[in-house]
Design an enzyme around this catalytic site. Structure first.
Site, PDB file in Angstrom:
ATOM      1  N   ARG A 119       2.777  -7.752 -13.891  1.00 33.26           N
ATOM      2  CA  ARG A 119       3.295  -6.412 -13.601  1.00 33.26           C
ATOM      3  C   ARG A 119       4.357  -6.144 -14.555  1.00 33.26           C
ATOM      4  O   ARG A 119       5.580  -5.849 -14.094  1.00 33.26           O
ATOM      5  CB  ARG A 119       3.757  -6.186 -12.106  1.00 33.26           C
ATOM      6  CG  ARG A 119       2.526  -6.757 -11.180  1.00 33.26           C
ATOM      7  CD  ARG A 119       3.000  -6.399  -9.733  1.00 33.26           C
ATOM      8  NE  ARG A 119       3.075  -4.986  -9.316  1.00 33.26           N
ATOM      9  CZ  ARG A 119       3.226  -4.520  -8.130  1.00 33.26           C
ATOM     10  NH1 ARG A 119       3.928  -5.407  -7.126  1.00 33.26           N
ATOM     11  NH2 ARG A 119       3.124  -3.293  -8.034  1.00 33.26           N
ATOM     12  N   CYS A 179       5.844  -7.105  -4.380  1.00 35.90           N
ATOM     13  CA  CYS A 179       4.740  -8.073  -4.005  1.00 35.90           C
ATOM     14  C   CYS A 179       4.456  -8.973  -5.460  1.00 35.90           C
ATOM     15  O   CYS A 179       4.452  -8.420  -6.370  1.00 35.90           O
ATOM     16  CB  CYS A 179       3.744  -7.486  -3.370  1.00 35.90           C
ATOM     17  SG  CYS A 179       3.879  -6.578  -2.270  1.00 35.90           S
ATOM     18  N   ASP A 218      -4.546  -0.960  -3.891  1.00 33.44           N
ATOM     19  CA  ASP A 218      -4.176  -1.046  -2.434  1.00 33.44           C
ATOM     20  C   ASP A 218      -4.919  -1.214  -1.154  1.00 33.44           C
ATOM     21  O   ASP A 218      -4.625  -1.651  -0.144  1.00 33.44           O
ATOM     22  CB  ASP A 218      -2.919   0.236  -2.212  1.00 33.44           C
ATOM     23  CG  ASP A 218      -1.663  -0.137  -3.035  1.00 33.44           C
ATOM     24  OD1 ASP A 218      -1.636  -1.398  -3.955  1.00 33.44           O
ATOM     25  OD2 ASP A 218      -0.941   0.419  -3.116  1.00 33.44           O
ATOM     26  N   ARG A 276       7.546  -3.678   4.792  1.00 32.29           N
ATOM     27  CA  ARG A 276       7.723  -2.820   3.460  1.00 32.29           C
ATOM     28  C   ARG A 276       7.101  -1.429   3.401  1.00 32.29           C
ATOM     29  O   ARG A 276       7.617  -0.647   2.681  1.00 32.29           O
ATOM     30  CB  ARG A 276       7.604  -3.887   2.086  1.00 32.29           C
ATOM     31  CG  ARG A 276       8.827  -4.981   1.918  1.00 32.29           C
ATOM     32  CD  ARG A 276       8.240  -5.504   0.544  1.00 32.29           C
ATOM     33  NE  ARG A 276       8.284  -4.597  -0.319  1.00 32.29           N
ATOM     34  CZ  ARG A 276       7.264  -4.607  -1.092  1.00 32.29           C
ATOM     35  NH1 ARG A 276       6.141  -5.468  -0.868  1.00 32.29           N
ATOM     36  NH2 ARG A 276       7.132  -3.714  -2.015  1.00 32.29           N
ATOM     37  N   LYS A 278       4.807   6.005   1.462  1.00 26.46           N
ATOM     38  CA  LYS A 278       5.719   5.078   0.801  1.00 26.46           C
ATOM     39  C   LYS A 278       5.594   5.312  -0.941  1.00 26.46           C
ATOM     40  O   LYS A 278       6.780   5.388  -1.333  1.00 26.46           O
ATOM     41  CB  LYS A 278       5.461   3.592   1.162  1.00 26.46           C
ATOM     42  CG  LYS A 278       6.295   2.551   0.436  1.00 26.46           C
ATOM     43  CD  LYS A 278       5.842   1.148   0.615  1.00 26.46           C
ATOM     44  CE  LYS A 278       5.053   0.532  -0.399  1.00 26.46           C
ATOM     45  NZ  LYS A 278       5.798   0.181  -1.640  1.00 26.46           N
ATOM     46  N   ASN A 279       4.444   5.378  -1.113  1.00 31.19           N
ATOM     47  CA  ASN A 279       4.040   5.247  -2.930  1.00 31.19           C
ATOM     48  C   ASN A 279       4.714   6.722  -3.390  1.00 31.19           C
ATOM     49  O   ASN A 279       4.934   6.784  -4.697  1.00 31.19           O
ATOM     50  CB  ASN A 279       2.872   4.978  -3.201  1.00 31.19           C
ATOM     51  CG  ASN A 279       2.594   3.615  -2.967  1.00 31.19           C
ATOM     52  OD1 ASN A 279       3.423   2.579  -2.900  1.00 31.19           O
ATOM     53  ND2 ASN A 279       1.395   3.026  -2.828  1.00 31.19           N
TER      54      ASN A 279
END
Length: 412
Positions: A121, A116, A301, A393, A22-23
C-alpha cells in the site's frame, strides 16, 4: 488478547442503526487542520481509529471535545507539523494529515502509515502529488517535506482514494487551481468535499474522474458524516449468512448498489422501505463471479464479508481481488471452519458446503475479522475470534448490534 465469542446457528431478526462512516470521518478529521475557526462533525463513530486521529490532532495542538456522537475541533492552536511514528503506525488514515499539514504549515512528515496488512500500500502516489504541488523532501530528515504549494495538474496512475483525498486537502492550501485527473469517485470523497465546501472552499467534480480545487482555506463548518456503507454491507452479509429478516436503518442504498446486486443474485430479497433496507434471506445460491474494483465497482472492503456469506451458497462462486495484493488471508479461518475454498493467487473459488463448524480463528485485519464473525453466525457450535482489536478499528458496538438482531455474540 481480546476476542469475540460466537455461538452460531441462530437466524437474525430486527433492525440495526448504521453508524457514521469510518472511511469518511478520518479524512474529515485531517481536514479540520485547515479550518480557521472551530468545526464540528456529527454522527462521528466511536472507533479506535477515530481515537488515534484525535490523538494526532491533540499532539499537533488542536483542542478536541466530544459530546455523544458530535466531535468538535478547534484547530486554531495548532503549531506542530510532525506526527510521531507511534501514532502514524496505529492507522492507515494518518497519511491524510500530510496534505492538510503541508497546506497549513508548509511542512509535514510523511512515513509509511499503519493499519491493516493487505499487501503493498505504497504512499508514492501521495508523495508524487505533493511534490508536483511544490513540496520538497528534506535530504537530512527522512520523510520530511516542506515548501510553498502552488496549484497544478495532477494525473493519478490509479484512482487511489487516499491519494485523491490527500491532494484535495493539499490543493485547498495551494495558490491557484489544482486539478486531479483519474481521481477516485467514492462517496467518502464527496463527503470530504461537502465538509470543505461548507467552510467556503471551492471544489467541483467530486464523484467524477476529474476534481478541481480552487485554493483557499475554509473558515468553519458543521456537517453530518454519511452512513458507513462498509458496515451496512457487513450486516447485510451477516443477514445473508445466518438467514433471517433484517432492517438496516440510516443507509444510502445507492452507495451499496454493487453489494446489493450480488446479494440479490444469491437469492436475497432486498427492498428499501421508510429509509431502511430490508434484507430477507434463506438458502443461498452462487451469484457467479465477483471482481473487486474502484467505485462504483464491487468494493474491496466488502470482499471478505461477502465471501463469508457465500460459504454455504449452493454452487461455485469465483472471487477475484484486484485492488490489494494480500487480501485473502481470511480464507485460512474459513477453511478451519469447514469451508471448501481453492485459492490461486488473488483469486478464490468457493464451493458451497452444507455446514460450517465453530473453531478458534484469528482476525488478521479489519474486514477479515468482521468476515470471520459473519461466517461464525452460520456455523454450528461456538467460534472464538481472536484479534478483536482489528474489528474495533472500524465497527462501533459490533457485538451489541449483532445481539440486537438475536445473535449470540459476546466480547471477551
Amino acid at each position: 488478547m481480546q476476542s469475540l465469542l460466537v455461538d452460531g446457528g441462530k437466524r437474525l431478526s430486527g433492525e440495526v442503526w448504521i453508524s457514521g462512516s469510518k472511511n469518511a470521518v478520518l479524512p474529515m478529521l485531517a481536514a479540520t487542520v485547515l479550518f480557521q475557526e472551530p468545526c464540528c462533525i456529527q454522527s462521528c463513530p466511536n472507533l479506535t481509529d477515530v481515537d488515534a486521529a484525535v490523538e494526532i490532532l491533540t499532539h499537533l495542538g488542536a483542542r478536541v471535545e466530544r459530546n455523544d456522537d458530535c466531535l468538535c475541533v478547534d484547530p486554531r492552536p495548532i503549531w506542530r507539523w510532525d506526527i510521531p511514528d507511534e501514532l502514524m503506525n496505529r492507522m492507515r488514515g494518518s497519511v491524510f494529515f500530510a496534505g492538510s499539514l503541508m497546506a497549513r504549515m508548509g511542512k509535514c512528515r510523511l512515513t509509511q502509515p499503519g493499519g491493516c496488512s493487505l499487501g503493498k500500500r505504497p504512499v508514492n502516489f501521495h508523495i508524487d502529488g505533493l511534490t508536483a504541488l511544490g513540496a520538497s523532501p528534506d535530504n537530512d530528515n527522512e520523510g520530511v517535506f516542506s515548501g510553498h504549494l502552488v496549484g497544478t495538474e495532477i494525473v493519478l496512475p490509479y484512482p487511489s482514494v487516499g491519494a485523491t483525498e490527500n491532494l484535495i486537502l493539499a490543493g485547498v492550501g495551494a495558490d491557484g487551481v489544482t486539478t486531479i485527473h483519474n481521481a477516485a469517485r467514492e462517496p467518502e470523497i464527496s463527503c470530504l468535499c461537502d465538509f470543505l465546501r461548507a467552510g467556503g472552499c471551492r471544489i467541483s467534480g467530486d464523484g467524477t474522474a476529474c476534481i478541481r480545487v480552487d485554493g483557499g482555506l475554509p473558515v468553519s463548518s458543521q456537517m453530518q458524516v454519511i452512513p458507513d456503507r462498509m458496515e451496512a454491507a457487513t450486516f447485510a452479509c451477516a443477514a445473508a449468512s445466518a438467514g433471517g429478516d433484517v432492517l438496516l436503518c440510516h443507509v444510502e442504498p445507492g452507495h451499496l448498489s454493487s453489494v446489493l446486486d450480488v446479494l440479490q443474485r444469491a437469492g436475497c430479497d432486498i427492498v428499501y422501505v421508510d429509509g431502511c433496507l430490508r434484507i430477507q434471506a434463506g438458502d443461498l445460491i452462487s451469484p457467479g463471479s465477483i471482481t473487486t474494483a474502484p467505485y462504483p465497482g464491487f468494493p474491496t472492503d466488502a470482499q471478505a464479508p461477502m465471501m463469508a456469506a457465500l460459504l454455504r451458497a449452493k454452487g461455485t462462486t469465483m472471487i477475484d481481488e484486484t485492488v490489494f495484493s494480500d487480501r485473502l488471508n481470511h480464507i485460512t479461518g474459513f477453511q478451519a471452519m469447514g469451508a471448501h475454498i481453492e485459492r490461486n493467487g488473488n483469486c478464490a473459488c468457493i464451493h458451497g458446503v452444507d455446514h460450517l463448524h465453530g473453531r478458534t480463528v484469528t482476525a488478521q485485519d479489519l474486514r477479515g475479522g468482521a468476515a470471520l464473525t459473519v461466517a461464525a453466525l452460520a456455523a454450528q457450535g461456538k467460534t472464538t475470534i481472536l484479534g478483536l482489536r482489528h474489528i474495533l478499528r472500524g465497527y462501533e458496538d459490533f457485538a451489541l448490534k449483532l445481539r440486537s438482531l438475536g445473535a449470540d455474540v459476546h466480547q471477551a
